[in-house]
Scaffold this motif. Structure first.
Motif, PDB file in Angstrom:
ATOM      1  N   ASP A 381     -11.422  43.781   7.789  1.00  0.00           N
ATOM      2  CA  ASP A 381     -10.212  44.421   7.264  1.00  0.00           C
ATOM      3  C   ASP A 381      -8.975  43.572   7.533  1.00  0.00           C
ATOM      4  O   ASP A 381      -8.179  43.322   6.641  1.00  0.00           O
ATOM      5  CB  ASP A 381     -10.024  45.810   7.879  1.00  0.00           C
ATOM      6  CG  ASP A 381     -11.076  46.800   7.401  1.00  0.00           C
ATOM      7  OD1 ASP A 381     -11.637  46.572   6.304  1.00  0.00           O
ATOM      8  OD2 ASP A 381     -11.335  47.788   8.115  1.00  0.00           O
ATOM      9  N   GLU A 382      -8.824  43.138   8.790  1.00  0.00           N
ATOM     10  CA  GLU A 382      -7.653  42.340   9.159  1.00  0.00           C
ATOM     11  C   GLU A 382      -8.043  41.318  10.214  1.00  0.00           C
ATOM     12  O   GLU A 382      -8.971  41.534  10.997  1.00  0.00           O
ATOM     13  CB  GLU A 382      -6.528  43.235   9.688  1.00  0.00           C
ATOM     14  CG  GLU A 382      -5.906  44.115   8.621  1.00  0.00           C
ATOM     15  CD  GLU A 382      -4.819  45.000   9.178  1.00  0.00           C
ATOM     16  OE1 GLU A 382      -3.671  44.855   8.748  1.00  0.00           O
ATOM     17  OE2 GLU A 382      -5.133  45.820  10.052  1.00  0.00           O
ATOM     18  N   ALA A 383      -7.328  40.199  10.215  1.00  0.00           N
ATOM     19  CA  ALA A 383      -7.587  39.135  11.187  1.00  0.00           C
ATOM     20  C   ALA A 383      -6.262  38.588  11.695  1.00  0.00           C
ATOM     21  O   ALA A 383      -5.306  38.452  10.928  1.00  0.00           O
ATOM     22  CB  ALA A 383      -8.409  38.019  10.550  1.00  0.00           C
ATOM     23  N   LEU A 384      -6.238  38.293  12.976  1.00  0.00           N
ATOM     24  CA  LEU A 384      -5.023  37.753  13.600  1.00  0.00           C
ATOM     25  C   LEU A 384      -5.434  36.703  14.621  1.00  0.00           C
ATOM     26  O   LEU A 384      -6.268  36.957  15.492  1.00  0.00           O
ATOM     27  CB  LEU A 384      -4.240  38.882  14.284  1.00  0.00           C
ATOM     28  CG  LEU A 384      -2.986  38.463  15.043  1.00  0.00           C
ATOM     29  CD1 LEU A 384      -1.895  38.037  14.070  1.00  0.00           C
ATOM     30  CD2 LEU A 384      -2.476  39.613  15.921  1.00  0.00           C
ATOM     31  N   VAL A 385      -4.834  35.513  14.511  1.00  0.00           N
ATOM     32  CA  VAL A 385      -5.096  34.440  15.470  1.00  0.00           C
ATOM     33  C   VAL A 385      -3.854  34.242  16.332  1.00  0.00           C
ATOM     34  O   VAL A 385      -2.758  34.042  15.809  1.00  0.00           O
ATOM     35  CB  VAL A 385      -5.475  33.134  14.746  1.00  0.00           C
ATOM     36  CG1 VAL A 385      -5.607  31.990  15.752  1.00  0.00           C
ATOM     37  CG2 VAL A 385      -6.781  33.313  13.979  1.00  0.00           C
ATOM     38  N   ILE A 386      -4.032  34.324  17.636  1.00  0.00           N
ATOM     39  CA  ILE A 386      -2.922  34.153  18.571  1.00  0.00           C
ATOM     40  C   ILE A 386      -3.246  33.007  19.524  1.00  0.00           C
ATOM     41  O   ILE A 386      -4.404  32.622  19.683  1.00  0.00           O
ATOM     42  CB  ILE A 386      -2.646  35.441  19.383  1.00  0.00           C
ATOM     43  CG1 ILE A 386      -3.907  35.853  20.170  1.00  0.00           C
ATOM     44  CG2 ILE A 386      -2.192  36.569  18.460  1.00  0.00           C
ATOM     45  CD1 ILE A 386      -3.691  36.990  21.144  1.00  0.00           C
ATOM     46  N   GLY A 387      -2.218  32.459  20.143  1.00  0.00           N
ATOM     47  CA  GLY A 387      -2.410  31.416  21.141  1.00  0.00           C
ATOM     48  C   GLY A 387      -2.090  31.942  22.525  1.00  0.00           C
ATOM     49  O   GLY A 387      -1.097  32.655  22.700  1.00  0.00           O
ATOM     50  N   ILE A 388      -2.943  31.624  23.488  1.00  0.00           N
ATOM     51  CA  ILE A 388      -2.665  32.031  24.869  1.00  0.00           C
ATOM     52  C   ILE A 388      -2.704  30.792  25.758  1.00  0.00           C
ATOM     53  O   ILE A 388      -3.371  29.801  25.442  1.00  0.00           O
ATOM     54  CB  ILE A 388      -3.667  33.095  25.378  1.00  0.00           C
ATOM     55  CG1 ILE A 388      -5.087  32.527  25.427  1.00  0.00           C
ATOM     56  CG2 ILE A 388      -3.631  34.344  24.506  1.00  0.00           C
ATOM     57  CD1 ILE A 388      -6.053  33.421  26.181  1.00  0.00           C
ATOM     58  N   LEU A 399      -9.121  34.934  18.299  1.00  0.00           N
ATOM     59  CA  LEU A 399      -9.200  35.702  17.059  1.00  0.00           C
ATOM     60  C   LEU A 399      -9.352  37.187  17.375  1.00  0.00           C
ATOM     61  O   LEU A 399     -10.288  37.599  18.061  1.00  0.00           O
ATOM     62  CB  LEU A 399     -10.388  35.238  16.211  1.00  0.00           C
ATOM     63  CG  LEU A 399     -10.751  36.122  15.008  1.00  0.00           C
ATOM     64  CD1 LEU A 399      -9.608  36.161  13.994  1.00  0.00           C
ATOM     65  CD2 LEU A 399     -12.046  35.662  14.357  1.00  0.00           C
ATOM     66  N   LEU A 400      -8.401  37.976  16.884  1.00  0.00           N
ATOM     67  CA  LEU A 400      -8.493  39.434  16.940  1.00  0.00           C
ATOM     68  C   LEU A 400      -8.795  39.915  15.525  1.00  0.00           C
ATOM     69  O   LEU A 400      -8.176  39.447  14.563  1.00  0.00           O
ATOM     70  CB  LEU A 400      -7.176  40.048  17.423  1.00  0.00           C
ATOM     71  CG  LEU A 400      -6.590  39.496  18.736  1.00  0.00           C
ATOM     72  CD1 LEU A 400      -5.248  40.149  19.033  1.00  0.00           C
ATOM     73  CD2 LEU A 400      -7.556  39.698  19.882  1.00  0.00           C
ATOM     74  N   TYR A 401      -9.727  40.844  15.396  1.00  0.00           N
ATOM     75  CA  TYR A 401     -10.073  41.296  14.047  1.00  0.00           C
ATOM     76  C   TYR A 401     -10.470  42.771  14.064  1.00  0.00           C
ATOM     77  O   TYR A 401     -10.840  43.333  15.096  1.00  0.00           O
ATOM     78  CB  TYR A 401     -11.210  40.449  13.466  1.00  0.00           C
ATOM     79  CG  TYR A 401     -12.560  40.671  14.116  1.00  0.00           C
ATOM     80  CD1 TYR A 401     -13.483  41.553  13.567  1.00  0.00           C
ATOM     81  CD2 TYR A 401     -12.905  39.993  15.289  1.00  0.00           C
ATOM     82  CE1 TYR A 401     -14.723  41.766  14.162  1.00  0.00           C
ATOM     83  CE2 TYR A 401     -14.143  40.195  15.885  1.00  0.00           C
ATOM     84  CZ  TYR A 401     -15.044  41.087  15.328  1.00  0.00           C
ATOM     85  OH  TYR A 401     -16.260  41.302  15.921  1.00  0.00           O
ATOM     86  N   SER A 402     -10.375  43.398  12.893  1.00  0.00           N
ATOM     87  CA  SER A 402     -10.837  44.774  12.729  1.00  0.00           C
ATOM     88  C   SER A 402     -11.686  44.845  11.471  1.00  0.00           C
ATOM     89  O   SER A 402     -11.549  44.010  10.571  1.00  0.00           O
ATOM     90  CB  SER A 402      -9.646  45.736  12.619  1.00  0.00           C
ATOM     91  OG  SER A 402      -8.884  45.452  11.455  1.00  0.00           O
ATOM     92  N   GLY A 403     -12.569  45.819  11.410  1.00  0.00           N
ATOM     93  CA  GLY A 403     -13.427  45.971  10.240  1.00  0.00           C
ATOM     94  C   GLY A 403     -14.753  46.609  10.593  1.00  0.00           C
ATOM     95  O   GLY A 403     -14.980  47.050  11.729  1.00  0.00           O
TER      96      GLY A 403
END
Length: 457
Positions: A381-388, A399-403
């Motif tokens: 459904d959705e994807a988000l890439v963040i840097g830590i 990678l954070l994702y939902s679905g």
């Protein structure tokens, strides 16, 4: 009486004279014809006769129709209206009033003088300003900017070219404090159409209202609203154009919305509050992963390009704003969008926001490019890439994702390595229930990143 929005007021007056009984505004319980709107504007203008030329007036009524009436009434007094979001806290509104020297406030048809000291008393107001808008303000106080009349009139003309079914009704269910909804409303009233808005987006009640009015319709939405339209599984054959902005729709979303609305054109466009329209994609006819073809007469520059011809996007056109409040503004200057991008055959490809760039082991990593590939996977459904932060590499990508699917890291790594460098492949995956959004319906990247780092996801 000096009107600051001469052309648009002339357009509005033409439809008031020619079609006084045509519906102008519909917001759930409020229906106003063009004739009734004219009377309301005149009465409001008489109430606000203390407003002087170029004085800033904050609109903060709880009902959007009252704010639209007051918007035009302030113009008739020569003032500059500023839309406040009714969901903003009193503290935020007070900060905005003080920071940008907003002299007056209107609520419940009552004009109140702000007694704070003037900060910008000597500021030169740009020509033909029609209002002050605010950026989304996701990381602090929203930034105030001037919108000029000519920029929107040019935008209206470009908009007309995209609507190919002579739509009679324009719908924008987001808050009028957002540039997209306010633009759609003024565009509708300047072209003699009926505008439908909502205090809070409710797709079912919206469909019922559109069917009740029984007019061909164009709807301005953001991707989160598109997803809700898909989820409701309600079809409305009166909707002939769906204009989506804020983020690129996935192929899956495009196919689903096209199945629900086979009679409608889906027009995705990329732009910003400050720059207005930049590019458009008609029924996903443009190359995959692009945000469309550049609008005619939009000039572009890519600053500080790397070896792959990716640079920071700057644009210039007749549709851009007149600068930020309190800053020295030069007409015709280039507007930096804050996006890393490249251009191929007049098609624009975004690779990420400047503020979202991740540097892994000295290599630039752009989240948007990775997210686009993940979003092509069925069931996502959705994807988000963040840097830590990371001790060895400086940063790593997550990678954070939902679905509906559960991704396997080895399979995803193998899939991404065929198209990306090792540094661009996320080091970890995490499935979450849902994303957090900004007021304008975009994923709140910084808030999601902070929650991940703090172990709150």
């Amino acid at each position: 009486m000096v009107m600051k929005m001469k052309k648009i007021m002339e357009y509005l007056q033409h439809y008031i004279n020619q079609y006084p009984h045509r519906l102008a505004l519909v917001f759930e319980d409020r229906y106003l014809t063009y004739g009734e709107l004219s009377k309301e504007i005149h009465q409001a203008s008489m109430r606000y006769n203390e407003v002087k030329l170029n004085e800033k007036v904050g609109l903060m009524d709880d009902h959007p129709v009252n704010n639209i009436i007051n918007y035009f009434a302030v113009h008739q007094r020569g003032g500059i209206p500023c839309f406040f979001n009714h969901q903003w806290s009193n503290e935020r509104i007070h900060q905005l009033v003080k920071s940008y020297d907003i002299q007056w406030l209107i609520k419940d048809n009552h004009l109140t003088l702000n007694h704070d000291n003037s900060i910008y008393s000597d500021e030169v107001i740009p020509r033909n300003v029609i209002h002050i808008g605010f950026t989304s303000g996701t990381t602090g106080l929203p930034k105030a900017f001037y919108r000029n009349e000519h920029s929107w009139i040019v935008s209206f003309k470009e908009n007309e070219k995209l609507l190919q079914n002579c739509e009679e009704t324009i719908v924008a269910p987001g808050p009028l404090s957002h540039s997209l909804s306010l633009y759609a409303c003024i565009y509708a009233l300047s072209t003699g159409k009926t505008f439908i808005g909502q205090k809070n987006f409710n797709p079912l009640s919206l469909m019922r209202l559109i069917n009740q009015l029984n007019k061909t319709t164009a709807i301005f939405v953001v991707p989160t609203m598109v997803q809700q339209l898909i989820s409701t599984q309600r079809h409305c054959s009166l909707i002939k154009s769906i204009l989506s902005s804020g983020a690129k729709l996935t192929l899956q979303q495009f196919q689903q919305i096209s199945t629900l609305y086979p009679q409608a054109n889906l027009i995705e466009f990329f732009g910003t509050s400050e720059a207005s329209f930049i590019s458009y994609n008609f029924n996903q006819s443009c190359p995959a992963h692009s945000v469309g073809k550049l609008f005619p007469h939009v000039e572009t520059r890519l600053l500080n390009q790397d070896d792959d011809a990716v640079g920071l996007l700057a644009v210039r056109s007749e549709m851009v704003f007149s600068g930020y409040v309190g800053q020295s503004n030069q007409e015709g200057s280039w507007i930096k969008t804050g996006d890393f991008a490249y251009i191929k055959n007049q098609h624009l490809f975004l690779v990420g926001r400047e503020s979202d760039r991740i540097i892994v082991g000295g290599i630039n990593v752009y989240p948007t490019a990775i997210e686009s590939l993940i979003m092509d996977i069925e069931g996502i459904d959705e994807a988000l890439v963040i840097g830590i932060p990371h001790a060895k590499f400086g940063e790593i990508a997550i990678l954070l994702y939902s679905g509906k699917v559960q991704l396997n890291y080895r399979q995803i790594k193998s899939f991404l390595m065929k198209q990306l460098s090792r540094q661009e492949v996320p080091s970890k995956l995490k499935k979450i229930d849902h994303m957090i959004y900004t007021e304008s319906g975009k994923i709140a990247r910084k808030e999601m990143k902070n929650k991940f780092i703090n172990g709150e996801l």
